[in-house]
Design a protein around this motif. Structure first.
Motif, PDB file in Angstrom:
ATOM      1  N   VAL A  16     -28.691 -42.229  32.544  1.00 32.29           N
ATOM      2  CA  VAL A  16     -29.830 -42.979  32.032  1.00 32.29           C
ATOM      3  C   VAL A  16     -30.200 -42.414  30.674  1.00 32.29           C
ATOM      4  O   VAL A  16     -30.416 -41.208  30.524  1.00 32.29           O
ATOM      5  CB  VAL A  16     -31.036 -42.885  32.992  1.00 32.29           C
ATOM      6  CG1 VAL A  16     -32.221 -43.622  32.408  1.00 32.29           C
ATOM      7  CG2 VAL A  16     -30.665 -43.456  34.354  1.00 32.29           C
ATOM      8  N   THR A  17     -30.252 -43.276  29.671  1.00 29.05           N
ATOM      9  CA  THR A  17     -30.639 -42.861  28.333  1.00 29.05           C
ATOM     10  C   THR A  17     -32.074 -43.291  28.079  1.00 29.05           C
ATOM     11  O   THR A  17     -32.395 -44.475  28.149  1.00 29.05           O
ATOM     12  CB  THR A  17     -29.703 -43.491  27.280  1.00 29.05           C
ATOM     13  OG1 THR A  17     -28.360 -43.107  27.561  1.00 29.05           O
ATOM     14  CG2 THR A  17     -30.093 -43.024  25.891  1.00 29.05           C
ATOM     15  N   LEU A  18     -32.929 -42.326  27.802  1.00 26.73           N
ATOM     16  CA  LEU A  18     -34.328 -42.628  27.548  1.00 26.73           C
ATOM     17  C   LEU A  18     -34.518 -43.123  26.122  1.00 26.73           C
ATOM     18  O   LEU A  18     -33.829 -42.676  25.203  1.00 26.73           O
ATOM     19  CB  LEU A  18     -35.186 -41.383  27.772  1.00 26.73           C
ATOM     20  CG  LEU A  18     -35.233 -40.817  29.195  1.00 26.73           C
ATOM     21  CD1 LEU A  18     -36.062 -39.544  29.201  1.00 26.73           C
ATOM     22  CD2 LEU A  18     -35.802 -41.817  30.173  1.00 26.73           C
ATOM     23  N   SER A  19     -35.474 -44.035  25.957  1.00 26.63           N
ATOM     24  CA  SER A  19     -35.853 -44.442  24.613  1.00 26.63           C
ATOM     25  C   SER A  19     -36.566 -43.282  23.926  1.00 26.63           C
ATOM     26  O   SER A  19     -37.083 -42.374  24.599  1.00 26.63           O
ATOM     27  CB  SER A  19     -36.791 -45.649  24.679  1.00 26.63           C
ATOM     28  OG  SER A  19     -38.050 -45.266  25.235  1.00 26.63           O
ATOM     29  N   PRO A  20     -36.626 -43.260  22.604  1.00 27.74           N
ATOM     30  CA  PRO A  20     -37.361 -42.195  21.915  1.00 27.74           C
ATOM     31  C   PRO A  20     -38.803 -42.071  22.410  1.00 27.74           C
ATOM     32  O   PRO A  20     -39.313 -40.958  22.572  1.00 27.74           O
ATOM     33  CB  PRO A  20     -37.293 -42.613  20.451  1.00 27.74           C
ATOM     34  CG  PRO A  20     -36.016 -43.384  20.340  1.00 27.74           C
ATOM     35  CD  PRO A  20     -35.910 -44.136  21.640  1.00 27.74           C
ATOM     36  N   ARG A  21     -39.459 -43.196  22.661  1.00 23.35           N
ATOM     37  CA  ARG A  21     -40.848 -43.144  23.121  1.00 23.35           C
ATOM     38  C   ARG A  21     -40.943 -42.526  24.512  1.00 23.35           C
ATOM     39  O   ARG A  21     -41.828 -41.697  24.778  1.00 23.35           O
ATOM     40  CB  ARG A  21     -41.440 -44.569  23.150  1.00 23.35           C
ATOM     41  CG  ARG A  21     -42.889 -44.624  23.655  1.00 23.35           C
ATOM     42  CD  ARG A  21     -43.818 -43.895  22.692  1.00 23.35           C
ATOM     43  NE  ARG A  21     -45.200 -43.940  23.129  1.00 23.35           N
ATOM     44  CZ  ARG A  21     -45.763 -43.122  24.018  1.00 23.35           C
ATOM     45  NH1 ARG A  21     -45.019 -42.159  24.569  1.00 23.35           N
ATOM     46  NH2 ARG A  21     -47.021 -43.238  24.341  1.00 23.35           N
ATOM     47  N   ALA A  22     -40.026 -42.901  25.410  1.00 25.50           N
ATOM     48  CA  ALA A  22     -40.047 -42.343  26.762  1.00 25.50           C
ATOM     49  C   ALA A  22     -39.730 -40.855  26.737  1.00 25.50           C
ATOM     50  O   ALA A  22     -40.334 -40.061  27.475  1.00 25.50           O
ATOM     51  CB  ALA A  22     -39.056 -43.094  27.643  1.00 25.50           C
ATOM     52  N   LEU A  23     -38.783 -40.456  25.880  1.00 28.64           N
ATOM     53  CA  LEU A  23     -38.449 -39.043  25.772  1.00 28.64           C
ATOM     54  C   LEU A  23     -39.634 -38.249  25.254  1.00 28.64           C
ATOM     55  O   LEU A  23     -39.928 -37.143  25.752  1.00 28.64           O
ATOM     56  CB  LEU A  23     -37.247 -38.862  24.852  1.00 28.64           C
ATOM     57  CG  LEU A  23     -36.787 -37.417  24.623  1.00 28.64           C
ATOM     58  CD1 LEU A  23     -36.423 -36.743  25.934  1.00 28.64           C
ATOM     59  CD2 LEU A  23     -35.611 -37.379  23.647  1.00 28.64           C
ATOM     60  N   MET A  24     -40.348 -38.776  24.278  1.00 28.87           N
ATOM     61  CA  MET A  24     -41.526 -38.087  23.755  1.00 28.87           C
ATOM     62  C   MET A  24     -42.577 -37.914  24.840  1.00 28.87           C
ATOM     63  O   MET A  24     -43.214 -36.859  24.959  1.00 28.87           O
ATOM     64  CB  MET A  24     -42.106 -38.867  22.580  1.00 28.87           C
ATOM     65  CG  MET A  24     -41.277 -38.798  21.311  1.00 28.87           C
ATOM     66  SD  MET A  24     -41.086 -37.096  20.698  1.00 28.87           S
ATOM     67  CE  MET A  24     -42.797 -36.630  20.469  1.00 28.87           C
ATOM     68  N   SER A  25     -42.786 -38.947  25.647  1.00 24.84           N
ATOM     69  CA  SER A  25     -43.759 -38.858  26.724  1.00 24.84           C
ATOM     70  C   SER A  25     -43.359 -37.789  27.736  1.00 24.84           C
ATOM     71  O   SER A  25     -44.194 -37.015  28.214  1.00 24.84           O
ATOM     72  CB  SER A  25     -43.893 -40.216  27.416  1.00 24.84           C
ATOM     73  OG  SER A  25     -44.860 -40.159  28.448  1.00 24.84           O
ATOM     74  N   LEU A  26     -42.061 -37.739  28.052  1.00 24.28           N
ATOM     75  CA  LEU A  26     -41.580 -36.729  28.991  1.00 24.28           C
ATOM     76  C   LEU A  26     -41.767 -35.327  28.424  1.00 24.28           C
ATOM     77  O   LEU A  26     -42.205 -34.408  29.128  1.00 24.28           O
ATOM     78  CB  LEU A  26     -40.110 -36.984  29.301  1.00 24.28           C
ATOM     79  CG  LEU A  26     -39.440 -36.003  30.267  1.00 24.28           C
ATOM     80  CD1 LEU A  26     -40.138 -36.024  31.619  1.00 24.28           C
ATOM     81  CD2 LEU A  26     -37.962 -36.331  30.423  1.00 24.28           C
ATOM     82  N   LEU A  27     -41.457 -35.136  27.142  1.00 22.07           N
ATOM     83  CA  LEU A  27     -41.580 -33.816  26.542  1.00 22.07           C
ATOM     84  C   LEU A  27     -43.027 -33.337  26.513  1.00 22.07           C
ATOM     85  O   LEU A  27     -43.313 -32.174  26.805  1.00 22.07           O
ATOM     86  CB  LEU A  27     -41.004 -33.841  25.117  1.00 22.07           C
ATOM     87  CG  LEU A  27     -39.485 -33.963  25.009  1.00 22.07           C
ATOM     88  CD1 LEU A  27     -39.073 -34.147  23.559  1.00 22.07           C
ATOM     89  CD2 LEU A  27     -38.801 -32.745  25.606  1.00 22.07           C
ATOM     90  N   VAL A  28     -43.953 -34.220  26.153  1.00 24.36           N
ATOM     91  CA  VAL A  28     -45.341 -33.796  26.046  1.00 24.36           C
ATOM     92  C   VAL A  28     -45.914 -33.461  27.416  1.00 24.36           C
ATOM     93  O   VAL A  28     -46.851 -32.667  27.539  1.00 24.36           O
ATOM     94  CB  VAL A  28     -46.183 -34.879  25.331  1.00 24.36           C
ATOM     95  CG1 VAL A  28     -46.537 -36.028  26.257  1.00 24.36           C
ATOM     96  CG2 VAL A  28     -47.448 -34.265  24.724  1.00 24.36           C
ATOM     97  N   ASN A  29     -45.337 -34.049  28.473  1.00 25.89           N
ATOM     98  CA  ASN A  29     -45.792 -33.755  29.830  1.00 25.89           C
ATOM     99  C   ASN A  29     -44.926 -32.703  30.520  1.00 25.89           C
ATOM    100  O   ASN A  29     -45.073 -32.482  31.726  1.00 25.89           O
ATOM    101  CB  ASN A  29     -45.802 -35.046  30.663  1.00 25.89           C
ATOM    102  CG  ASN A  29     -46.985 -35.933  30.327  1.00 25.89           C
ATOM    103  OD1 ASN A  29     -48.130 -35.584  30.605  1.00 25.89           O
ATOM    104  ND2 ASN A  29     -46.711 -37.075  29.704  1.00 25.89           N
ATOM    105  N   GLY A  30     -44.057 -32.045  29.751  1.00 25.03           N
ATOM    106  CA  GLY A  30     -43.155 -31.061  30.323  1.00 25.03           C
ATOM    107  C   GLY A  30     -43.827 -29.959  31.125  1.00 25.03           C
ATOM    108  O   GLY A  30     -43.400 -29.652  32.241  1.00 25.03           O
TER     109      GLY A  30
END
Length: 339
Positions: free
Chosen positions: A3-17
């Motif tokens: 599964v490849t995350l969109s840049p926006r989804a990846l940013m959301s995941l990182l900030v909630n890491g």
């Protein structure tokens, strides 16, 4: 499935890491992961077993599912009948990252926080952590701390070398483990290869640490130490096997080539060269991120994961034959000097 995350989804995941790691650590500590992985297991059974409030547990497990770690089956309106199963390997993966002795926990002890929020200043040369991370180490305490940290990360390499013991050592007599730390890897190899002798090649300041490993691991007669600096002198001769384990990625391409050329020159005809480290793959980029971030503030070291093809091509160009990539937790590249 990838599964490849969109840049926006990846940013959301990182900030909630940090929140995600809190959930995973809690699930590990409570024992939930041990119950979820074999699954399926119902929510009401989990709540009763671990003494948890069902509605709160429902939301907690929703966190894990949203990260892709759980498969949920919710047949009706009664949340207690909802069943869950963790993806295979989740418990071991979480334990490897946040459990005792985890490499990531060890690396988090490095003084990277001196850069946090000050990266622009660091990029301009105004902030450094060279005084908190000395390479090469300047004191006995720094040497011991550094080599202990490096030994902690050897697990994947040790697993792969053990897996291929018969193929690697059945016809070898003497191994030189170049940059071999405190001797942990050499000792482990000797445990599995009773006919082999091994020397660790490292800076002279590491000698007492290798001596402690030699004695502590019971290899007084088969393990030695050769002090030296591969930037200042050729590698020693007289060996029919050499290894670079977690060494070459620490240096720019020209230096990596120079070291491989030195090994070729020093090895006996028919000699075996091993290269084992974290080769660059999508799964390993998180570790690459840590080292790149941390070393922004260190001018004396570079660390970059390379694709395995870099090494197979380099070995061939230098003159090695029978270049092969052996499978394992970390892949192992083997190559032979013509006989």
């Amino acid at each position: 499935m990838t599964v490849t995350l969109s840049p926006r989804a990846l940013m959301s995941l990182l900030v909630n890491g940090p929140k995600a790691m809190d959930v995973l650590r809690t699930a590990l500590d409570l024992g939930l992961l041990d119950a979820l992985e074999p699954g399926p297991v119902r929510l009401d059974a989990l709540a009763a077993r671990f003494g948890l409030l069902p509605l709160r547990l429902y939301k907690f497990l929703d966190c894990l599912e949203s990260l892709g770690f759980l498969v949920r089956d919710e047949p009706g309106d009664d949340i207690g009948t909802t069943s869950y199963r963790a993806v295979p390997g989740l418990r071991d993966a979480v334990h490897a990252v946040v459990g005792p002795g985890a490499t990531e926990r060890d690396r988090d002890g490095y003084p990277w926080r001196r850069l946090h929020g000050r990266l622009a200043e660091s990029l301009r040369g105004e902030v450094s952590i060279d005084d908190g991370f000395a390479w090469p180490p300047k004191t006995a305490a720094q040497t011991a701390e550094f080599e202990s940290s490096m030994a902690l990360g050897l697990g994947p390499a040790i697993e792969t070398v053990r897996r291929h013991t018969d193929r690697l050592w059945s016809d070898r007599r003497r191994l030189l483990d170049v940059g071999g730390g405190d001797g942990t890897l050499a000792a482990d190899i000797l445990d599995c290869a009773p006919a082999l002798r091994a020397d660790v090649y490292n800076l002279p300041a590491v000698a007492p640490l290798v001596e402690a490993t030699r004695v502590g691991r019971g290899h007084r007669d088969r393990m030695g130490f050769v002090g030296g600096d591969f930037f200042a002198e050729p590698l020693p001769r007289g060996y029919d096997a050499m290894s670079f384990v977690r060494v070459l990625h620490d240096w720019p391409n020209p230096v990596a080539r120079q070291l491989v050329e030195q090994a070729y020159a020093a090895l006996e005809p028919g000699g075996l060269l091993l290269v084992c480290e974290e080769f660059r793959t999508p799964d390993r980029l998180a570790m690459q991120f840590f080292w790149s971030y941390f070393l922004i503030g260190v001018d004396s070291a570079v660390s970059r994961l390379r694709e395995v093809d870099f090494y197979t091509s380099l070995l061939t160009e230098v003159g090695f034959e029978r270049v092969a990539v052996l499978p394992g937790t970390w892949e192992l590249v083997t190559a032979y000097k013509p006989g």
